[in-house]
Design an enzyme around this catalytic site. Sequence first.
Site, short mmCIF file in Angstrom:
data_model
loop_
_atom_site.label_atom_id
_atom_site.label_comp_id
_atom_site.label_asym_id
_atom_site.label_seq_id
_atom_site.Cartn_x
_atom_site.Cartn_y
_atom_site.Cartn_z
N GLU A 1 1.05 -0.47 -5.03
CA GLU A 1 0.18 0.66 -5.28
C GLU A 1 1.14 1.83 -5.52
OE1 GLU A 1 -3.68 2.78 -3.23
OE2 GLU A 1 -1.93 2.42 -1.96
N ASP B 1 0.85 -1.20 0.00
CA ASP B 1 0.00 0.00 0.00
C ASP B 1 0.88 1.24 0.00
OD1 ASP B 1 -2.29 1.57 2.26
OD2 ASP B 1 -2.61 1.17 0.15
#
Length: 227
Positions: free
Chosen positions: A115, A79
Site C-alpha cells: 500500500e 499496510d
Amino acid sequence: MDVVYNHTAEGNHFGPTLSFRGLDNASYYRLAADDPRYYMDTTGTGNSLLMHSPHVLQLIMDSLRYWVTEMHVDGFRFDLAATLARELHAVDRLSAFFDLVQQDPIVSQVKLIAEPWDVGEGGYQVGNFPPLWTEWNGQYRDAMRDFWRGRQGSMPDFASRLTGSSDLYADDGRRPIASINFITCHDGFTLHDLVSYDHKHNEANGEANRDGTDDNRSWNCGVEGRP
C-alpha cells in the site's frame, strides 16, 4: 490458493498485537526529536516503527522469513508501506529495509504488495517502489471512479490506467503486473457507497464527520442515500 499475510508498519499491530514500549521504547519506535514523550506518527495509529534500528529490521526480516518457511504464506501485503521506507524523515526507495528484502533468498521470492502511501509528509509514493514490488494503484482507483461518475475529460486517464499505467511503472522496467488495480478497499467508501452518496456520512461514530477523506469521487445517482 495463495495466502498473502497483511503485514503492518505500525508497532502496535506488528504480527500479534503487542507493544515494545516496555522493552525499549526508543529503540523500536520513532519519537519526536523535541519531546521524546511523543511518537512520530506516519501511520495514523499513534506510532511508527524506527526503521533505521538494526533490532527493528532484524525483527521484521526474521518474522517474514518465519511466516514463509514455517507458515507457508505466499507473500505479504504491507499496510502503509511508505512508513517502512522512512529511515529518518523522507520516504527513501533505497532504504535499508528494501535492500534487505532484495537480497534475502527467501523473502525476495514471494509476493510483495505495497500500500504505497502513509499519512506523513510526502507519503504518497505510487510508482516509486523497487522492481520486486507490486503496488496498490491509487491513481487507477481514482480514474475508474471519475469515469463511472461521468466526470468530463476523464477518458484519457481511464485509458492509461486500464492499460497498465506505464507512466508510473515503465521508467524502471516494471511491467503492467506491478499495478494492483482496485476500486474500493477496507478504507472509505464501499462499492455500494460509491453509487449511493455524494458525500460521506460518518456522524454516528461521534467524530462529527471529520474522519475519513472527503475526496471519494462518488455519485448518488440522483438521490442521496441507500434506496
